[in-house]
Write an enzyme that holds these catalytic residues in place. Structure first.
Site, PDB file in Angstrom:
ATOM      1  CG  ASP A  16      -1.791   1.222   1.291  1.00 48.23           C
ATOM      2  OD1 ASP A  16      -2.284   1.652   0.231  1.00 48.23           O
ATOM      3  OD2 ASP A  16      -1.990   1.760   2.400  1.00 48.23           O
ATOM      4  CD  GLU A  51      -4.600   1.577  -2.914  1.00 56.64           C
ATOM      5  OE1 GLU A  51      -5.362   0.974  -2.144  1.00 56.64           O
ATOM      6  OE2 GLU A  51      -4.152   2.714  -2.687  1.00 56.64           O
ATOM      7  CG  ASP A  92      -0.883   3.154   6.123  1.00 57.75           C
ATOM      8  OD1 ASP A  92      -1.458   3.608   5.121  1.00 57.75           O
ATOM      9  OD2 ASP A  92      -0.659   3.835   7.144  1.00 57.75           O
TER      10      ASP A  92
END
Length: 173
Positions: A8, A67, A139
């Site tokens: 992430d 991502e 996160d």
């Protein structure tokens, strides 16, 4: 058996999550955050690259999932995020890892069942799916969710391929 590293990306905090997939079974291997406390972007990028490389060396993943960039209202933030993604992807490619990208909405849809899910919902479902004793950091939970999404997507692709192969075999008999 496959080991998947989920990332992430963030310019201040980059989450990572590592899981093992054996068939449909997912096992938690590790997670955390790469925190950059320096102010200048080049130094942050260097720390993120080094951190991702260290994680790859430690866990020896088979796949790297990250991502995708979302459209940010602030162009400067979007550019920084793109640069962070770039150094993370380069770290993976330098280790000969195949890279897969997933939209945040797809990750939330896969893990929670709702594409507009809140961070707390993602944390809860990651905890449940991986049988963790507590919710992971936000996160890190997002990174684990990205890795879980890769497992589900790759599992579905394999099943579809097997179905098509079996269908084709049936036609050939």
């Amino acid at each position: 058996m496959s080991i998947i590293l989920g990332i992430d990306p963030g310019s201040r905090i980059t989450g990572y999550g590592v899981i093992r997939q054996v068939g449909r079974q997912l096992t938690y291997l590790g997670s955390g955050c790469i925190r950059t406390k320096v102010d200048d972007l080049p130094s942050r990028l260097k720390l993120i690259y080094a951190g991702v490389t260290e994680i790859i060396t430690q866990f020896q993943p088979d796949y790297f999932a990250i991502e995708q960039v979302f459209m940010a209202k602030n162009a400067d933030s979007a550019l920084k995020l793109g640069q962070v993604r770039g150094v993370a992807i380069v770290a993976a490619v330098n280790q000969e890892l195949p890279v897969f990208e997933y939209a945040a909405r797809q990750v939330k849809q896969t893990v929670v069942g709702i594409g507009s899910a809140e961070k707390s919902q993602v944390q809860h479902m990651v905890r449940t799916l991986l049988k963790l004793p507590a919710n992971p950091q936000a996160d890190a939970a997002d990174a684990l969710a990205i890795a879980i999404t890769h497992c589900h997507v790759s599992q579905n692709v394999m099943q579809m391929s097997e179905s098509r192969l079996n269908l084709a075999r049936g036609r050939l008999r």
